[in-house]
Structure formats: C-alpha cells, structure tokens
Design an enzyme around this catalytic site. Structure first.
Site, PDB file in Angstrom:
ATOM      1  N   HIS A  99       0.884  -1.171   0.000  1.00 22.44           N
ATOM      2  CA  HIS A  99       0.000   0.000   0.000  1.00 22.44           C
ATOM      3  C   HIS A  99       0.921   1.219   0.000  1.00 22.44           C
ATOM      4  O   HIS A  99       2.006   1.182   0.598  1.00 22.44           O
ATOM      5  CB  HIS A  99      -0.823   0.121   1.277  1.00 22.44           C
ATOM      6  CG  HIS A  99      -1.714  -1.037   1.604  1.00 22.44           C
ATOM      7  ND1 HIS A  99      -1.267  -2.163   2.214  1.00 22.44           N
ATOM      8  CD2 HIS A  99      -3.051  -1.186   1.451  1.00 22.44           C
ATOM      9  CE1 HIS A  99      -2.302  -2.991   2.411  1.00 22.44           C
ATOM     10  NE2 HIS A  99      -3.387  -2.422   1.962  1.00 22.44           N
ATOM     11  N   ASP A 102       2.436   2.020   3.308  1.00 26.94           N
ATOM     12  CA  ASP A 102       3.403   1.068   3.874  1.00 26.94           C
ATOM     13  C   ASP A 102       4.833   1.511   3.595  1.00 26.94           C
ATOM     14  O   ASP A 102       5.743   1.249   4.379  1.00 26.94           O
ATOM     15  CB  ASP A 102       3.266  -0.337   3.255  1.00 26.94           C
ATOM     16  CG  ASP A 102       1.876  -0.913   3.366  1.00 26.94           C
ATOM     17  OD1 ASP A 102       1.157  -0.535   4.313  1.00 26.94           O
ATOM     18  OD2 ASP A 102       1.522  -1.738   2.508  1.00 26.94           O
TER      19      ASP A 102
HETATM   20  C1  XLS Z   1      -7.489  -6.383   4.545  1.00 24.97           C
HETATM   21  C2  XLS Z   1      -7.040  -6.646   3.186  1.00 24.97           C
HETATM   22  C3  XLS Z   1      -5.939  -5.729   2.663  1.00 24.97           C
HETATM   23  C4  XLS Z   1      -5.808  -5.843   1.160  1.00 24.97           C
HETATM   24  C5  XLS Z   1      -5.052  -4.725   0.543  1.00 24.97           C
HETATM   25  O1  XLS Z   1      -8.212  -7.170   5.141  1.00 24.97           O
HETATM   26  O2  XLS Z   1      -6.650  -7.985   3.108  1.00 24.97           O
HETATM   27  O3  XLS Z   1      -4.739  -5.970   3.300  1.00 24.97           O
HETATM   28  O4  XLS Z   1      -5.229  -7.040   0.777  1.00 24.97           O
HETATM   29  O5  XLS Z   1      -5.558  -3.494   0.893  1.00 24.97           O
END
Ligand code: XLS
Ligand code: CA
Ligand code: CA
Length: 435
Positions: A99, A102
């Site tokens: 993301h 991140d």
């Molecule tokens: C959250 C999601 C997230 C997605 C990406 O539950 O899994 O991490 O994979 O935003």
C-alpha cells in the site's frame, strides 16, 4: 548492513531436514511441466505485514523486534527498503506488494506524501533493477487515515472522493514506474455501518465512477496493468459492498467494469463471508475472473480476519486445484497477506512463517497436480452428471425440450432412482493425495 544476520539464502533441504530456516517442500528451481516452481507459484511478500506490522492488538502494545525502526519516519522507510529486499532475496520470492502508506510516511500534506513516495520508489526501483525482483501489485490505502471515516469513493463527502482519486492517480503512476503487473482495490471502508443514513445505490455508483477513472488514467499514461478488486464481507465496516466473489462480479457486470477487472481473492475473507476459499476461486473462475490470490488462513474458532500464515494442507490443495484448472495464476500470484502471531515476535520468525506458507502451497500444488493427473475430480464429476450424456439429458442440453415435452417424458418416467454420492469415501480418498 544486514537486517537478518542469522539467515543466509533459504535453500531447499527436502522433507527430512529439521532446519527451520530451510525449505522442506518448496524447491524454487524444480521443474514441473516445463516451468520452475518459482514460475508456477509466483510468491509475493506483503510489505504491510512483514515490514510495518508491530504485533500490537486491541489489548496489548507492540512486541515485534524490528531493527529497521528509528525515530525518523523517512529514515525508517529507507531502512525498510533495504530490509525487504534482503528478505525477498534470501527467501527467494520473485514479487512483493504494498500500500502507498506502507512504503512512505504521509507527512503533513498530500504534496509531501507524494514527494516521499517519489523518493522511496526511487530506492525501490534501484533495488528492483539490481535484484530482478518485481512488483506483483500495489494499492492505495484509503481506510486508515481518519479522513476515510465514512469511506473513500463511497464517502458522502465529495472532498474525500477527490482525495481518494488523487491517491489512486499516484498509485497508478508508481505502478507504471515500477512495472507493476496488477493494481488492487480493496474497499476497506466502502460499505456501511447502518442503512438508516446510507444511500447504497449512490455510494456504489460513485465507487464504479472511481474505477472507470482509474481505467481511463492507466490508458492515458500507457500503463498496461490488470486491475483487481479484493472482496471482503465486513471488517472494518459492518457491511462491505464487495462482499464476496459473486457480489463483486454482479457489481462489475452492472457497471460495465468486467472487461478491465478481475478478482484478488483472500482465503480469510472467503471464510469471513461464510465460504470456503475454493468456493471463491471457483466462482471467480466461472466468470473468467480469477486474478490473484492473497494466501493466509483464518481460525475456525475466531470470527475475524486473523491473517495467519497458511498451513492447512487440504485448503491449500483445493485452492491450488482451482489454480491448476485456471491454467495458472499469472499475471497474478500468491501473495502472503499473512502476519506472524503475536508470540512469534523475533526477526527470524518472518522467515520461518514464510517458509511454512511456501512449503504448504508447494505441497498443495503438487497434490493438486496429482489429483488432476489421476482425473480424481474429473471422473467423479463425469459420473455424477452422466445422465446428461445420453437420452433425455442429452436432449435437454441440446435445447430440444420444453416444458410440454418434458411433462410428457416425466409422465412416462415418474419412478425415479437416484444414486448415492458415497461422499465419505471420496473425502477419505482425497486424504491419500495430500501426503
Ligand atoms: C485487509 C485486506 C488488505 C488488502 C489490501 O483485510 O486484506 O490488506 O489485501 O488493501
Ligand atoms: Ca488481502
Ligand atoms: Ca485480510
């Protein structure tokens, strides 16, 4: 500078090895059907769980030992780049996912955020060029910051829609810069708390509007990327619009997005929606929309998204069977959207956990290939539906029948016998393929 001094490159040592820092079933260079395991499985490491997750929970403080942390967010972000590429190289994973938040601090303005993203992705790009490691997908985090309290594209506040659009624009530019193969949308807050104050139709139209803008912008900047939506039924919202694969396909078809979008399916989201993982993969495959996988598992005794590293061999086998039937997962991959348990707080646990997940999926893949080679499910299903091969069944499939002619047939054949499924035998036989 090394962040993982205890670990050399993780090597395949075979099933009898007792070395926690070696592969026991995943042999990246092993050739199967003309391709290496590494090419088949396309493993990816998730930046958020592996680099930024701190082990805190609603009842306890951060516990994870992470030697890249400093008091300066930008310094920490740079350290993380070095650390993740050391990790990726040593674990031999060809891909990573992130993301925007991140990889770089948001700072005090969108301008500053974008500048930080530019600086950090310069470093990431250099590491990618040096190592050959690639970006499976990136995404914009449009759920953590308080501005997304009522949603992002589905927020009632148009200013939030604009901010979300800016983040997606930047995300696509970064995707192009880094050669991302997919671009993900997970609508963490695209849903509602209560219908008392919510115009669901309006919110979904706005979500579709943002997706169309993303498709248009990717074309405008000449970036060929596979768009993916990741379904999840709830958490953090009480009801998320992209509830599951079937609901998301209905949305994509309704808003004319199905040509540009496929699905990124996560195991734990499937179980939260009351489905098995293989159910979600099968639904997606039936729409030719199986895009990519977020590999993890939930806990049958807990009703939330625990994102555990996957170690359930039967679940991995049935999931990989869908991938085999799909003809592979490319341009998607198998992304470990999984986090170490709070009690596994040491740096080396990051390796141990990924090895467990990679070994499990390698075993699942091989078991799935054995099931396919033996025609285990193919034969079972062919026999189960055999009545459609001849006689009245063949006529129904050939569209030769209507309600009147079928009534005539039924009147003459109303003593029906069915056959047992012997399903207990099938389940027990399936076990033979797992180990
Ligand atoms: C959250 C999601 C997230 C997605 C990406 O539950 O899994 O991490 O994979 O935003
Ligand atoms: Ca996920
Ligand atoms: Ca999850």
């Amino acid at each position: 500078m090394t962040y993982f001094p205890n670990v050399d490159k993780v090597l395949y040592e075979g099933p009898d090895s007792t070395n926690m820092l070696a592969f026991h079933h995943y042999n990246p260079e092993e050739i199967i059907n003309g391709k290496t395991m590494k090419e088949h499985l396309r493993f990816a490491v998730a930046y958020w769980h592996t680099m930024t997750q701190d082990g805190s929970d609603p009842f306890g403080a951060a516990v994870n030992v992470r030697t890249w942390l400093t008091d300066d967010p930008m310094e920490t972000a740079k350290n993380r780049v070095t650390a993740i590429f050391e990790f990726l190289t040593k674990i031999d994973a060809p891909y990573f996912c992130f993301h925007d938040v991140d990889i770089a601090p948001e700072g005090n303005s969108l301008k500053e955020f974008n500048r930080n993203l530019d600086d950090i992705t310069d470093l990431i790009k250099a590491k990618m060029d040096e190592t050959g490691i690639k970006l499976l997908w990136n995404t914009a985090n449009m759920f953590t910051n308080p501005r997304f309290i009522h949603g992002a594209a589905s927020s009632p506040n148009a200013e939030v829609f604009a901010y979300a659009a800016a983040q997606v624009k930047k995300g696509l530019e970064l995707s192009k810069k880094l050669g991302g193969e997919n671009y993900v949308f997970w609508g963490g807050r695209e849903g509602y708390e209560t219908l008392l104050n919510t115009d669901m139709k309006f919110e979904q139209e706005n979500s579709a509007r943002l997706f169309h803008m993303a498709i248009d912008y990717a074309k405008e900047i000449g970036h060929q990327v596979q768009f993916l939506i990741e379904p999840k039924p709830m958490e953090p919202t009480k009801h998320q619009y992209d509830f599951d694969a079937a609901t998301t396909m209905a949305f994509l078809l309704k808003y004319n997005l199905d040509q540009d979008f496929k699905l990124n399916l996560e195991a734990n989201h499937a179980t939260l929606a009351g489905h098995t993982f293989e159910h979600e993969l099968n639904v997606a495959r039936n729409y030719n929309a199986l895009g990519s996988i977020d590999a993890n598992q939930g806990d049958v005794l807990l009703g939330w998204d625990t994102d555990e590293f996957p170690t359930d061999l039967q679940a991995a086998t049935l999931a990989m069977y869908e991938v085999v039937e799909n003809g592979g997962i490319a341009p998607g991959g198998i992304n470990f959207d999984s986090k170490v348990r709070r009690s596994s707080f040491e740096m080396d646990d990051l390796f141990i956990a990924h090895i467990a997940g990679m070994d499990t999926f390698a075993r699942g893949f091989k078991a799935a290939l054995r099931l396919k080679a033996d025609g285990f499910f193919d034969t079972l299903k062919a026999e189960r539906y055999a009545s459609y091969q001849t006689g009245i069944g063949a006529d129904i499939l050939a569209n030769k029948m209507d309600l009147k002619s079928l009534e005539q047939y039924a009147l003459a054949h109303d003593q029906i016998t069915n056959q047992s499924s012997h399903i207990e035998y099938v389940k027990s036989k399936l076990n033979d393929y797992l180990v």
